[in-house]
Design a protein around this motif. Structure first.
Motif, PDB file in Angstrom:
ATOM      1  N   ALA A 101      12.744 -23.051  12.423  1.00 11.87           N
ATOM      2  CA  ALA A 101      12.047 -22.915  13.712  1.00 11.87           C
ATOM      3  C   ALA A 101      13.051 -22.835  14.862  1.00 11.87           C
ATOM      4  O   ALA A 101      12.915 -21.988  15.755  1.00 11.87           O
ATOM      5  N   TYR A 102      14.055 -23.688  14.836  1.00 13.27           N
ATOM      6  CA  TYR A 102      15.051 -23.712  15.910  1.00 13.27           C
ATOM      7  C   TYR A 102      15.870 -22.424  15.933  1.00 13.27           C
ATOM      8  O   TYR A 102      15.978 -21.752  16.963  1.00 13.27           O
ATOM      9  N   LEU A 103      16.449 -22.055  14.801  1.00 16.35           N
ATOM     10  CA  LEU A 103      17.301 -20.868  14.743  1.00 16.35           C
ATOM     11  C   LEU A 103      16.494 -19.576  14.859  1.00 16.35           C
ATOM     12  O   LEU A 103      16.958 -18.590  15.415  1.00 16.35           O
ATOM     13  N   GLY A 104      15.286 -19.589  14.343  1.00 17.66           N
ATOM     14  CA  GLY A 104      14.460 -18.390  14.327  1.00 17.66           C
ATOM     15  C   GLY A 104      13.974 -17.938  15.687  1.00 17.66           C
ATOM     16  O   GLY A 104      13.526 -16.796  15.840  1.00 17.66           O
ATOM     17  N   ARG A 105      14.081 -18.793  16.660  1.00 18.93           N
ATOM     18  CA  ARG A 105      13.629 -18.417  18.000  1.00 18.93           C
ATOM     19  C   ARG A 105      14.398 -17.216  18.533  1.00 18.93           C
ATOM     20  O   ARG A 105      13.838 -16.363  19.199  1.00 18.93           O
ATOM     21  N   TRP A 106      15.712 -17.147  18.242  1.00 22.78           N
ATOM     22  CA  TRP A 106      16.557 -16.075  18.785  1.00 22.78           C
ATOM     23  C   TRP A 106      17.263 -15.246  17.731  1.00 22.78           C
ATOM     24  O   TRP A 106      17.927 -14.267  18.067  1.00 22.78           O
ATOM     25  N   LEU A 107      17.189 -15.625  16.477  1.00 22.31           N
ATOM     26  CA  LEU A 107      17.925 -14.922  15.432  1.00 22.31           C
ATOM     27  C   LEU A 107      16.961 -14.224  14.473  1.00 22.31           C
ATOM     28  O   LEU A 107      16.313 -14.882  13.654  1.00 22.31           O
ATOM     29  N   PRO A 108      16.867 -12.913  14.548  1.00 23.10           N
ATOM     30  CA  PRO A 108      15.891 -12.176  13.739  1.00 23.10           C
ATOM     31  C   PRO A 108      16.038 -12.350  12.232  1.00 23.10           C
ATOM     32  O   PRO A 108      15.045 -12.350  11.511  1.00 23.10           O
ATOM     33  N   PHE A 109      17.253 -12.531  11.720  1.00 23.28           N
ATOM     34  CA  PHE A 109      17.471 -12.628  10.277  1.00 23.28           C
ATOM     35  C   PHE A 109      16.896 -13.903   9.675  1.00 23.28           C
ATOM     36  O   PHE A 109      16.682 -13.983   8.459  1.00 23.28           O
ATOM     37  N   VAL A 110      16.623 -14.898  10.495  1.00 21.98           N
ATOM     38  CA  VAL A 110      16.124 -16.173   9.977  1.00 21.98           C
ATOM     39  C   VAL A 110      14.773 -15.996   9.279  1.00 21.98           C
ATOM     40  O   VAL A 110      14.535 -16.568   8.211  1.00 21.98           O
ATOM     41  N   ALA A 111      13.897 -15.183   9.837  1.00 20.88           N
ATOM     42  CA  ALA A 111      12.568 -14.967   9.245  1.00 20.88           C
ATOM     43  C   ALA A 111      12.656 -14.372   7.846  1.00 20.88           C
ATOM     44  O   ALA A 111      11.815 -14.670   6.986  1.00 20.88           O
ATOM     45  N   SER A 112      13.661 -13.562   7.592  1.00 21.62           N
ATOM     46  CA  SER A 112      13.783 -12.917   6.271  1.00 21.62           C
ATOM     47  C   SER A 112      14.726 -13.666   5.332  1.00 21.62           C
ATOM     48  O   SER A 112      15.008 -13.201   4.237  1.00 21.62           O
ATOM     49  N   THR A 113      15.203 -14.824   5.757  1.00 21.77           N
ATOM     50  CA  THR A 113      16.034 -15.660   4.885  1.00 21.77           C
ATOM     51  C   THR A 113      15.129 -16.701   4.247  1.00 21.77           C
ATOM     52  O   THR A 113      14.805 -17.711   4.857  1.00 21.77           O
ATOM     53  N   ASN A 114      14.713 -16.408   3.025  1.00 13.81           N
ATOM     54  CA  ASN A 114      13.777 -17.295   2.332  1.00 13.81           C
ATOM     55  C   ASN A 114      14.302 -17.789   0.995  1.00 13.81           C
ATOM     56  O   ASN A 114      13.873 -18.816   0.506  1.00 13.81           O
ATOM     57  N   GLU A 115      15.224 -17.043   0.431  1.00 17.84           N
ATOM     58  CA  GLU A 115      15.771 -17.405  -0.870  1.00 17.84           C
ATOM     59  C   GLU A 115      17.293 -17.433  -0.793  1.00 17.84           C
ATOM     60  O   GLU A 115      17.899 -16.748   0.032  1.00 17.84           O
ATOM     61  N   PHE A 116      17.878 -18.217  -1.671  1.00 11.48           N
ATOM     62  CA  PHE A 116      19.332 -18.353  -1.738  1.00 11.48           C
ATOM     63  C   PHE A 116      20.006 -16.990  -1.821  1.00 11.48           C
ATOM     64  O   PHE A 116      21.029 -16.748  -1.191  1.00 11.48           O
TER      65      PHE A 116
END
Length: 186
Positions: A33-48
């Motif tokens: 939630a914190y990083l995803g506010r401004w970093l688009p890649f966070v939403a698509s980082t779901n698996e190792f």
């Protein structure tokens, strides 16, 4: 190629390595939630494997052009990433991207890290221009180029897609090698 850049007695930058995948992935997942506010890649980082792919690509690119990514280590703990992107060898320019775990905010870590990375880039690489783009409402990120006397060049309208159908304008800041030399001589 230097694999470690000493920032100060508590902070160093370490060239990205496959062993960093676990730290990067765990930080992104635990601070989504914190990083995803401004970093688009966070939403698509779901698996190792998503982070493994990023690290593998970054290391591969660095073998072809001078475009390096570093982990930020604070008291030997993983704190975030900082690195070069969109490097244009012919025109001797690069862009810096960075993020810091919420745990390590407000300690001056990123400002010090960017300062030392700029020094290293301008003295060790054939780079004349460093650019930083920050979302216009990401005031914490903008403090870095402002404090380091980067020049605000303008706004790139709808410059980054944060998440589905949500764009943000980006402030574009630059620092030229001659500006950096003049600053270091003052």
């Amino acid at each position: 190629m230097k694999t470690r850049i000493i920032v100060d007695k508590e902070i160093y930058l370490a060239l990205l390595n496959p062993v960093d995948v676990k730290d990067i992935f765990n930080t992104i997942i635990s601070e989504k939630a914190y990083l995803g506010r401004w970093l688009p890649f966070v939403a698509s980082t779901n698996e190792f494997k998503d982070t493994e792919h990023f690290v593998s690509q970054a290391i591969q690119i660095a073998t072809q052009i001078p475009q390096y990514v570093f982990t930020i280590r604070y008291q030997d703990k993983f704190a975030g990433l900082v690195g070069m992107t969109a490097t244009d060898v012919q025109n001797q320019k690069t862009e810096l991207g960075y993020w810091l775990s919420e745990t390590f905010q407000k300690k001056g870590i990123m400002t010090k890290s960017i300062t030392e990375l700029c020094r290293w880039i301008f003295t060790e690489l054939p780079i004349n221009r460093i650019q930083i783009k920050c979302a216009v409402n990401n005031y914490f990120s903008q403090k870095i180029p402002i404090q380091l006397n980067f020049h605000l060049e303008g706004v790139e309208r709808d410059g980054e897609l944060l998440r589905e159908e949500v764009f943000t304008d980006l402030n574009i800041y630059s620092l030229l090698k001659k500006d950096w030399i003049n600053q270091t001589m003052e």
